[in-house]
Scaffold this motif. Structure first.
Motif, PDB file in Angstrom:
ATOM      1  N   CYS A 179       0.824  -1.217   0.000  1.00  5.44           N
ATOM      2  CA  CYS A 179       0.000   0.000   0.000  1.00  5.44           C
ATOM      3  C   CYS A 179       0.858   1.268   0.000  1.00  5.44           C
ATOM      4  CB  CYS A 179      -0.931  -0.001   1.205  1.00  5.44           C
ATOM      5  SG  CYS A 179      -2.048  -1.421   1.205  1.00  5.44           S
ATOM      6  N   GLU A 220      -0.723  -4.768   5.990  1.00  7.04           N
ATOM      7  CA  GLU A 220      -1.819  -5.541   6.575  1.00  7.04           C
ATOM      8  C   GLU A 220      -1.715  -7.047   6.375  1.00  7.04           C
ATOM      9  OE1 GLU A 220      -3.930  -4.280   8.540  1.00  7.04           O
ATOM     10  OE2 GLU A 220      -5.268  -5.990   8.760  1.00  7.04           O
ATOM     11  N   CYS A 278      -1.776   2.243   5.091  1.00  7.07           N
ATOM     12  CA  CYS A 278      -2.334   0.915   5.333  1.00  7.07           C
ATOM     13  C   CYS A 278      -2.922   0.855   6.753  1.00  7.07           C
ATOM     14  CB  CYS A 278      -1.263  -0.150   5.127  1.00  7.07           C
ATOM     15  SG  CYS A 278      -1.969  -1.810   4.956  1.00  7.07           S
ATOM     16  N   ASP A 279      -3.900  -0.007   6.918  1.00  7.74           N
ATOM     17  CA  ASP A 279      -4.846   0.032   8.045  1.00  7.74           C
ATOM     18  C   ASP A 279      -4.318   0.555   9.388  1.00  7.74           C
ATOM     19  OD1 ASP A 279      -6.420  -1.220   6.144  1.00  7.74           O
ATOM     20  OD2 ASP A 279      -7.110  -2.792   7.491  1.00  7.74           O
ATOM     21  N   THR A 337      -3.985   2.272  -0.826  1.00  3.54           N
ATOM     22  CA  THR A 337      -4.718   1.461   0.144  1.00  3.54           C
ATOM     23  C   THR A 337      -5.977   0.887  -0.506  1.00  3.54           C
ATOM     24  OG1 THR A 337      -5.688   3.531   0.936  1.00  3.54           O
ATOM     25  CG2 THR A 337      -3.828   2.654   2.167  1.00  3.54           C
ATOM     26  N   CYS A 338      -6.631  -0.026   0.181  1.00  2.00           N
ATOM     27  CA  CYS A 338      -7.772  -0.743  -0.400  1.00  2.00           C
ATOM     28  C   CYS A 338      -8.792   0.243  -0.966  1.00  2.00           C
ATOM     29  CB  CYS A 338      -8.395  -1.663   0.633  1.00  2.00           C
ATOM     30  SG  CYS A 338      -7.365  -3.119   0.940  1.00  2.00           S
ATOM     31  N   ALA A 370      -8.548   1.381   6.132  1.00  2.00           N
ATOM     32  CA  ALA A 370      -7.586   2.417   5.751  1.00  2.00           C
ATOM     33  C   ALA A 370      -8.310   3.687   5.299  1.00  2.00           C
ATOM     34  CB  ALA A 370      -6.677   1.899   4.643  1.00  2.00           C
TER      35      ALA A 370
HETATM   36 FE1  FES Z   1      -3.240  -1.972   3.046  1.00  3.35          FE
HETATM   37 FE2  FES Z   1      -5.893  -2.842   2.623  1.00  3.35          FE
HETATM   38  S1  FES Z   1      -3.997  -3.987   2.630  1.00  3.35           S
HETATM   39  S2  FES Z   1      -5.130  -0.875   3.145  1.00  3.35           S
END
Ligand code: FES
Length: 568
Positions: free
Chosen positions: A58, A90, A126-127, A198-199, A205
């Motif tokens: 990410c 993550e 990332c999260d 990020t996702c 995130a």
């Molecule tokens: Fe990093 Fe989803 S894996 S935000």
């Protein structure tokens, strides 16, 4: 020599040799070994907390973003100095990234405090990285700007748009149900996450990025700009400039993270139908400023905060659509009558002053609804309590099946993640669609460290028969990108002998979202007998970070921070 409190730039926080003049001379000498001249070393310093890692997809664009931050710092007349802290990718961490959030928060707090910087730009995404950096920044209380990496763009598969990680789960569920072949799932795997960032949905995130902006710690309209969009680099440059401007004021995190801004952030979380994980993280961030968030606070705000944003996993759109639709500015403008507009933001303006400059901005109402026509008149998350969760639990009602939100069913119990993996797909498992799946021993004090395992898979034989959702209960977390009628964060957790540990196959469990209740319908005398027969808790880890974690981590309802890091 100047007093410590009045030192700036390279002279801040001198290394202790018992001779401050010698320490300053030695530091300048060693800084010059990196090629800095006297003029550069005379400037104020903006530290840049930089978190790229080969184990963090990410953040793969962070080197380019860093150059933009540096450009902003230099343009505003200060010296940019990047420094590393640990990075949490993550899907690359075992047993789960949450276990290491507090380690990263400690790293950030101590490195910001120990190194000579007058302000800091925190680069995360990332999260767990954004909450960790905000927790550390609030504790260090050095002027700080949060800069998130931005979301991924969506991919394409046979004409369909795909975004991690809601579509990862959707296709995996279809694969488990026999609707997607081995070949197809292999092709899908290569098209779910196709850019840096990020996702691509309103997962943890993205929710934390929006919360950082709602708190006032990140620049206006910075949460949703995609990682690969030019806006992201412009935001990075402006974040560098903003950090320099903070030095003169100064505005430190604890003037921004207040009871009012935390309440604003909770409102935004509810209006987004954001990630359940964000409740844990916001509770932990607020706790660093001595602010407590209770389930009553959550339910009070949830009852009067409409859901305005139509994004996956609960809606139809992706983060790139949110940015194009007006982003956080549009959401905050709609919520304005419910917000504390006098809350201070990192640009030195109040939230109200920021929103006053928004008149005439374009908003795509398919993505960000007006308050008068919301997706739901009440917030996306609620707290539950009852005999199964005396200290609380969480339900993302926006992601739940309406028909299951008032439900009583028979418990089908899994005593651990290992037990779940071993039996969930057993063709002989005694389970029907009306049952309640229960997972024990997946809370913060369990050996698994509270993984995102609360999204228990539908047993294969039921999935193959077309069952899409069941009531599922655990002391685990759930990915912000998941959906279903899933009760999480049950507290006290099973590993500490909470009532969840006492549930047995065949017990009746009652969920009432309207009454905010989750109850185990078993005679108290029987529960007392079961409690007396519980095995002793597992042995503590013998050493190291795992031991520190196990001894000091707080329950989910208190943010899973370490007890000694929270502000009294
Ligand atoms: Fe990093 Fe989803 S894996 S935000």
């Amino acid at each position: 020599m100047a007093e410590e409190s009045s030192r700036r730039g390279i002279a801040r926080g001198l290394t202790n040799y018992g001779d401050p003049a010698f320490a300053a001379y030695l530091r300048r000498s060693f800084a010059k070994s990196m090629g800095y001249g006297d003029e550069a070393l005379a400037k104020p310093i903006v530290g840049i907390c930089h978190t790229p890692s080969g184990f963090n997809n990410c953040h793969r664009h962070f080197p380019e973003m860093l150059e933009a931050v540096k450009r902003g710092v230099l343009a505003e007349g200060a010296l940019p100095v990047p420094f590393p802290v640990i990075s949490l990718g993550e899907v690359f961490l075992s047993p789960t990234s949450l276990k290491f959030r507090n380690l990263m928060a400690m790293d950030v707090e101590e490195m910001v405090r120990a190194q000579p910087m007058d302000a800091v730009v925190l680069m995360g995404g990332c999260d767990k990285t954004v909450p960790a950096e905000l927790m550390g920044a609030v504790s260090a209380n050095v002027p700080a700007v949060m800069l998130v990496g931005g979301p991924m763009m969506t991919g394409r598969y046979r004409g369909e748009r795909l975004g991690a990680c809601t579509d990862c789960r959707r296709f995996w569920a279809a694969y488990r149900g026999g609707k997607v072949s081995d070949t197809e799932i292999g092709e899908i795997e290569g098209n779910l996450a196709v850019t840096a960032g990020t996702c691509a949905v309103m997962g943890t995130a993205s929710t934390m990025a929006c919360i950082a902006e709602a708190l006032g710690m990140a620049l206006p309209d910075s949460a949703a700009a995609p990682a690969v969009h030019a806006d992201r680099l412009r935001i990075a440059e402006e974040s560098g400039r903003t950090a320099v401007r903070l030095i003169g004021k100064p505005i430190a995190p604890r003037e921004i993270v207040t009871r009012k801004s935390v309440e604003n952030a909770l409102r935004v979380l509810l209006a987004l139908s954001g990630s359940t994980n964000a409740v844990i993280h916001l509770t932990a961030i607020a706790g660093r400023a001595g602010i407590r968030i209770t389930l009553d606070d959550l339910n009070r705000l949830s009852a009067e905060t409409p859901v305005l944003v139509d994004l996956k996993p609960t809606g139809d759109h992706y983060m790139e659509d949110f940015h194009a639709a007006g982003g956080m500015g549009a959401v905050l403008a709609e919520l304005a009558p419910l917000l504390h507009l006098d809350a201070l933001t990192v640009i030195g303006e109040t939230l109200g002053e920021r929103l006053a400059r928004r008149a005439g901005h374009y908003v795509n109402r398919a993505v960000v609804r007006e308050r008068a026509s919301p997706l739901s008149p009440v917030g996306g998350l609620i707290g539950l309590s009852g005999s199964l969760a005396p200290d609380g639990a969480l339900l993302k009602r926006a992601a739940a099946t309406p028909a299951l939100m008032e439900h009583e069913g028979r418990a089908v119990v899994f005593s651990s993640l290992e037990d779940l993996a071993a039996r969930i797909d057993d063709p002989d498992l005694d389970v029907t669609a009306d049952d309640v799946l229960v997972l024990q021993n997946a809370g913060p004090r369990s050996p698994s460290g509270m993984p995102e395992a609360g999204y228990l898979p539908i047993p294969r034989k039921l999935a193959a028969a077309g069952v899409k959702d069941m009531v599922r209960i655990s002391d685990a977390r759930m990915s912000g990108t998941a959906f279903g009628t899933i009760i999480l964060h049950v507290t006290p957790e099973a590993a500490l002998g909470g009532p969840l540990a006492l549930v047995r196959n065949g017990d009746r469990i009652a969920l009432s979202a309207s009454r905010h209740a989750i109850d185990l319908l078993v005679d108290p005398a029987e529960l007392a007998r079961r409690r007396a027969a519980l095995p002793p808790p597992p042995a503590s880890p013998p050493r190291g970070y795992s031991r520190l974690y196990e001894r000091t981590v707080l329950p989910a309802t208190e943010g899973c921070d370490f007890d000694f890091l929270r502000e009294p």
